[in-house]
Design a protein around this motif. Structure first.
Motif, PDB file in Angstrom:
ATOM      1  N   GLU A   1       7.228   2.747   2.370  1.00  0.00           N
ATOM      2  CA  GLU A   1       6.829   1.351   2.445  1.00  0.00           C
ATOM      3  C   GLU A   1       7.280   0.753   3.776  1.00  0.00           C
ATOM      4  O   GLU A   1       6.577   0.840   4.775  1.00  0.00           O
ATOM      5  CB  GLU A   1       7.371   0.581   1.234  1.00  0.00           C
ATOM      6  CG  GLU A   1       6.771   1.096  -0.077  1.00  0.00           C
ATOM      7  CD  GLU A   1       7.223   0.322  -1.292  1.00  0.00           C
ATOM      8  OE1 GLU A   1       8.212  -0.440  -1.198  1.00  0.00           O
ATOM      9  OE2 GLU A   1       6.597   0.482  -2.357  1.00  0.00           O
TER      10      GLU A   1
ATOM     11  N   THR B   1      -0.269  -6.259  -4.520  1.00  0.00           N
ATOM     12  CA  THR B   1      -0.314  -4.948  -3.895  1.00  0.00           C
ATOM     13  C   THR B   1      -0.121  -3.864  -4.952  1.00  0.00           C
ATOM     14  O   THR B   1       0.726  -3.962  -5.811  1.00  0.00           O
ATOM     15  CB  THR B   1       0.794  -4.832  -2.848  1.00  0.00           C
ATOM     16  OG1 THR B   1       0.600  -5.858  -1.880  1.00  0.00           O
ATOM     17  CG2 THR B   1       0.756  -3.487  -2.157  1.00  0.00           C
TER      18      THR B   1
ATOM     19  N   GLU C   1       1.536  -0.034   4.648  1.00  0.00           N
ATOM     20  CA  GLU C   1       2.311  -1.174   4.150  1.00  0.00           C
ATOM     21  C   GLU C   1       3.189  -1.760   5.235  1.00  0.00           C
ATOM     22  O   GLU C   1       3.227  -2.968   5.421  1.00  0.00           O
ATOM     23  CB  GLU C   1       3.160  -0.710   2.963  1.00  0.00           C
ATOM     24  CG  GLU C   1       4.045  -1.768   2.353  1.00  0.00           C
ATOM     25  CD  GLU C   1       3.315  -2.682   1.396  1.00  0.00           C
ATOM     26  OE1 GLU C   1       3.924  -3.663   0.949  1.00  0.00           O
ATOM     27  OE2 GLU C   1       2.142  -2.412   1.104  1.00  0.00           O
TER      28      GLU C   1
ATOM     29  N   GLU D   1      -4.581  -2.503   4.774  1.00  0.00           N
ATOM     30  CA  GLU D   1      -3.980  -1.901   3.587  1.00  0.00           C
ATOM     31  C   GLU D   1      -4.967  -1.104   2.749  1.00  0.00           C
ATOM     32  O   GLU D   1      -4.624  -0.059   2.189  1.00  0.00           O
ATOM     33  CB  GLU D   1      -3.344  -2.988   2.710  1.00  0.00           C
ATOM     34  CG  GLU D   1      -2.651  -2.409   1.482  1.00  0.00           C
ATOM     35  CD  GLU D   1      -2.125  -3.470   0.545  1.00  0.00           C
ATOM     36  OE1 GLU D   1      -1.391  -3.103  -0.382  1.00  0.00           O
ATOM     37  OE2 GLU D   1      -2.448  -4.647   0.732  1.00  0.00           O
TER      38      GLU D   1
END
Length: 540
Positions: A51, A2, A504, A469
């Motif tokens: 996040e 990521t 996320e 994502e």
């Protein structure tokens, strides 16, 4: 991996949400439709500033992991349309940064990695109402995700145990594990460890069953890397994604013991409805100099599910797991890189006995040549025949979400629907990444890259919310019939290379715990650093 951080962090449902997702109220009305509406946002003003999120109903506070600062931002969510920063929890004295957050009845648990990620981390506990630090307990290396059991008496921690490198003089590869913390409110928590030591020496059996063990020189305990945890409604069993290993581990919580490791198998992309756009240069015929184009079609490729986020739900007496099949490669480790493009991986060609008369043409970049696959499907296997020709191609992720029985048998996969649903977007180019607006930018990699998923029950219907994502947005499906989900809606709030990018973590707040009396979906967008507040508008 990521980008921009390594943390494959997923959102957590606070326990009341999880209970709702496992059945719902018998008297609640059942909606005929559902839509998403963005009603508020908070801009962390930095990549990585949003996040994982978790909400505390009594204090109306939203806790957001800020990966840019290695801390947690605490937002006032009393007015969801206008979140306000109340304070920040710093863990500088405890470790290198926060990876995950969970809340139960006003108790906040943070997963904190060590300043050297291969060293043991900690879980730190705080009071949600006043942010007072309570305790910190030691756990395994790189604690990546925390989850409370439904009764709040235990916290489970996925200790990923990533190496810093392979085969070098300073290489360290810690063991993966799951910590089981007895919360002991008012006292000091205690920790037990569910480890994978019992699988050392059984690597061949695991590989033969389909579990990927392939880190150079790593034994089973080192190579198995826990990523995400869900807990059964009875609090007895936990299910843990082992992302790089393409498997799920089952944990006996009371005994703090890994009872089994179940392989997920592979997706056949070579059937109608399960294809992919495999190239960013497919605007041509049998060429290595094509242009981007949208071409979603079956391909002779096996997809490794490699799930990141996972959720659990129950319908009609049966329990199911749903996985977001992101895909992940060990691609940036000093000493090892499994990710390779098909044309480079197969210099001696494709096996015509497997790929047919068109085997030579498939290697062109406009076909499969640029698709990223693994050079190491499992252990010492390469997917090549005795002549060195490629006989199997394994791509990363399945570009889908899947539903599994609790004994890890797949009952549904969304096929190529996520790519099909996103190809007509007017606000962003097809398969663009989260840091650009390039047409086909992710087609040769993992497409839209589903990363996180949460579920919620509304009357007799259960909906799954899947965050994508790369291209962004949240796709919603009615999963009330687990073998035949129905698309409900999709909302993407980015504009080209701006707006909400890189969802996320997802957190669902049910209406009875929501600050405005409406169900909310909270999305932490890692790349844009924005926390988006969506309202679920239900029609009856």
């Amino acid at each position: 991996m990521t980008i921009p951080t390594r943390r494959h962090l997923l959102a957590m449902l606070f326990p009341l949400t999880m209970l709702a997702s496992c059945g719902g109220s018998d008297v609640a009305p059942t909606p005929t439709s559902l839509s998403l509406e963005k009603i508020g946002a908070y801009d962390g003003a930095a990549a990585g500033a949003a996040e994982i999120t978790a909400y505390d109903p009594p204090s109306k506070r939203l806790f957001v992991v800020n990966g840019a600062n290695g801390s947690v931002d605490v937002l006032d969510l009393a007015t969801p349309s206008a979140p306000k920063l109340l304070g920040t929890i710093s863990v500088a004295a405890l470790g290198g940064g926060v990876n995950s957050v969970a809340i139960h009845d006003g108790l906040v648990a943070l997963a904190v990695e060590a300043k050297v990620k291969t060293a043991p981390g900690v879980v730190a506990f705080y009071n949600a109402a006043d942010l007072k630090f309570l305790h910190a307990v030691g756990v395994g290396a790189l604690p990546d995700m925390v989850a409370f059991t439904p009764d709040g008496k235990s916290v489970l921690v996925a200790n990923e145990g990533e190496p810093n490198s392979y085969g070098l003089a300073d290489s360290v590869d810690p063991e993966g594990s799951v910590s089981v913390i007895t919360v002991n409110r008012g006292g000091t928590p205690t920790v037990a460890t569910a480890h994978f030591k019992d699988f050392i020496g059984r690597e061949a059996d695991l590989r033969n069953a389909g579990v990927r063990l392939y880190g150079p020189g790593a034994n089973a305990a080192q190579d198995l890397e826990p990523e995400y945890i869900v807990v059964a409604a009875d609090g007895k069993t936990a299910y843990v994604t082992l992302q790089e290993n393409n498997a799920i581990a089952l944990v006996d919580i009371a005994g703090a013991k890994i009872t089994s490791v179940k392989p997920l198998g592979f997706k056949n992309h070579n059937v109608a409805g399960a294809g992919m756009d495999a190239s960013d240069e497919d605007g041509g015929t049998n060429t290595n100099s094509g242009t981007p184009a949208i071409k979603i079609a079956p391909q002779p490729v096996k997809g490794m599910y490699l799930p990141d986020g996972m959720a659990m739900f129950s319908v009609k007496g049966g329990s199911y797991l749903i996985t977001a099949n992101e895909g992940d490669a060990r691609a940036d480790w000093p000493g090892f890189d499994e990710e390779v493009r098909v044309r480079a991986h197969c210099p001696l060609g494709l096996d015509p006995a497997v790929f047919g008369a068109d085997a030579a043409n498939l290697l062109f970049d406009s076909n499969l040549g640029r698709l990223r696959v693994t050079s190491t499907p499992n252990g010492g296997k390469t997917g090549k025949n005795a002549l060195g020709q490629c006989s199997e191609l394994f791509s990363f992720g399945a570009r889908s979400f899947s539903i599994w029985s609790t004994d890890i048998v797949r009952v549904y996969d969304s096929g190529d629907e996520l790519e099909q649903r996103t190809k007509a977007l007017s606000n962003v180019a097809f398969n663009a990444s989260h840091d650009n607006n390039s047409l086909d930018g992710r087609s040769a990699s993992k497409g839209p890259e589903p990363e996180g998923v949460v579920v919620g029950a509304f009357g007799d219907k259960t909906f799954a919310f899947v965050g994508l994502e790369r291209i962004g947005g949240v796709a919603v499906y009615d999963v009330s019939v687990p073998t035949a989900p129905v698309f409900a809606t999709y909302l993407n709030t980015r504009t080209g290379a701006t707006g909400d990018r890189g969802p996320e973590g997802l957190a669902l707040v049910m209406a009875d715990k929501s600050p405005n009396g409406k169900p909310l979906l909270i999305v932490g967008n890692e790349v844009s650093g924005t926390t988006a507040i969506y309202q679920l508008n239900l029609t009856y």
